[in-house]
Design a protein around this motif. Structure first.
Motif, PDB file in Angstrom:
ATOM      1  N   ILE A   6       0.728  -1.152   0.005  1.00 47.10           N
ATOM      2  CA  ILE A   6       0.054  -0.195  -0.185  1.00 47.10           C
ATOM      3  C   ILE A   6       0.885   1.531  -0.024  1.00 47.10           C
ATOM      4  O   ILE A   6       0.516   2.348  -0.490  1.00 47.10           O
ATOM      5  N   SER A   7       2.087   1.093   0.466  1.00 46.23           N
ATOM      6  CA  SER A   7       3.101   2.536   0.656  1.00 46.23           C
ATOM      7  C   SER A   7       3.069   3.062  -0.889  1.00 46.23           C
ATOM      8  O   SER A   7       3.429   4.075  -0.927  1.00 46.23           O
ATOM      9  N   GLN A  12      -4.551   6.933  -0.518  1.00 48.74           N
ATOM     10  CA  GLN A  12      -4.642   6.297   0.544  1.00 48.74           C
ATOM     11  C   GLN A  12      -5.373   6.945   1.753  1.00 48.74           C
ATOM     12  O   GLN A  12      -5.273   8.014   1.905  1.00 48.74           O
ATOM     13  N   GLN A  14      -6.486   5.747   6.131  1.00 49.20           N
ATOM     14  CA  GLN A  14      -6.631   4.795   7.295  1.00 49.20           C
ATOM     15  C   GLN A  14      -7.582   5.123   8.160  1.00 49.20           C
ATOM     16  O   GLN A  14      -7.656   6.358   8.426  1.00 49.20           O
ATOM     17  N   GLN A  16      -9.770   3.485  12.052  1.00 50.46           N
ATOM     18  CA  GLN A  16      -9.566   2.506  13.077  1.00 50.46           C
ATOM     19  C   GLN A  16     -10.824   2.141  13.740  1.00 50.46           C
ATOM     20  O   GLN A  16     -11.697   3.141  13.730  1.00 50.46           O
ATOM     21  N   LYS A  73      -6.826  -1.546  12.719  1.00 43.85           N
ATOM     22  CA  LYS A  73      -6.779  -0.531  11.943  1.00 43.85           C
ATOM     23  C   LYS A  73      -7.144  -0.932  10.582  1.00 43.85           C
ATOM     24  O   LYS A  73      -6.513  -1.971  10.294  1.00 43.85           O
ATOM     25  N   ARG A  75      -6.466  -0.049   6.614  1.00 47.69           N
ATOM     26  CA  ARG A  75      -5.794   0.746   5.434  1.00 47.69           C
ATOM     27  C   ARG A  75      -6.188   0.371   4.034  1.00 47.69           C
ATOM     28  O   ARG A  75      -6.464  -0.741   3.698  1.00 47.69           O
ATOM     29  N   GLY A  77      -6.083   1.588  -0.255  1.00 45.84           N
ATOM     30  CA  GLY A  77      -5.347   2.330  -1.217  1.00 45.84           C
ATOM     31  C   GLY A  77      -5.622   1.796  -2.406  1.00 45.84           C
ATOM     32  O   GLY A  77      -6.065   0.584  -2.760  1.00 45.84           O
ATOM     33  N   VAL A  85      -6.520  -3.372   0.788  1.00 48.06           N
ATOM     34  CA  VAL A  85      -6.757  -3.381   1.924  1.00 48.06           C
ATOM     35  C   VAL A  85      -6.026  -3.755   2.945  1.00 48.06           C
ATOM     36  O   VAL A  85      -5.862  -5.365   2.721  1.00 48.06           O
ATOM     37  N   TYR A 139      -0.798  -8.522  10.150  1.00 51.45           N
ATOM     38  CA  TYR A 139      -1.071  -7.675   8.681  1.00 51.45           C
ATOM     39  C   TYR A 139      -1.845  -8.737   8.017  1.00 51.45           C
ATOM     40  O   TYR A 139      -1.274  -9.771   7.316  1.00 51.45           O
ATOM     41  N   SER A 141      -3.145  -8.528   4.010  1.00 55.54           N
ATOM     42  CA  SER A 141      -3.341  -7.891   2.886  1.00 55.54           C
ATOM     43  C   SER A 141      -4.105  -8.461   1.844  1.00 55.54           C
ATOM     44  O   SER A 141      -3.845  -9.498   1.630  1.00 55.54           O
TER      45      SER A 141
END
Length: 147
Positions: A6-7, A12, A14, A16, A73, A75, A77, A85, A139, A141
């Motif tokens: 995602i970076s 983007q 995010q 929570q 969280k 994220r 993008g 996600v 994580y 993804s």
């Protein structure tokens, strides 16, 4: 250290939620709204929302054992022809990678189990699913091609 894809994405955001099943619906609505904002179509929006809701439910049910008060969280993008996600939590890591055994009678709706198909469903819908635990955080993804 493995960095989430995602970076590299153009857009983007995010947000929570608490580890509370009541907050999962808020995350689902947020993801659907983001998909609609980026004009992904109603089918893709529904699929992505479904995957996020399924995985958040898994984190809360299996990772946190329905215990409220833990941050999760999300994220989101978009860019380079894909959506990603990432769900980040500090719950008990997901165990096992066993796929459900698809043994039920399609003609008998009562024979279809209610639980145990979330991860299988996500793997069928998304183009790439990656899960890892690193430094006490999990994580998950999920990538969907938009082309």
């Amino acid at each position: 250290m493995h960095q989430p894809l995602i970076s590299n994405l153009t857009h983007q955001i995010q947000f929570q939620i608490d580890s509370n099943l009541e907050d999962v619906a808020l995350a689902g609505v947020s993801v659907r709204a983001l998909c609609n904002h980026f004009e992904m179509g109603s089918e893709v929006a529904y699929q992505v929302e479904l995957c996020v809701v399924e995985m958040l439910n898994n984190v809360i049910e299996h990772g946190y054992k329905f215990q409220k008060g833990h941050d999760i969280k999300v994220r989101f993008g978009v860019g380079d022809g894909r959506l990603e996600v990432i769900i980040i939590d500090e719950a008990e890591p997901m165990g096992g990678t066993n796929e459900p055994r698809l043994c039920y009678d399609i003609e008998n709706i009562e024979s279809i189990p209610e639980n145990g198909y979330g991860r299988y469903l996500v793997k069928q819908i998304m183009d790439q699913v990656d899960y890892r635990t690193e430094r006490g955080s999990n994580y998950l993804s999920m990538v969907k091609s938009l082309s």
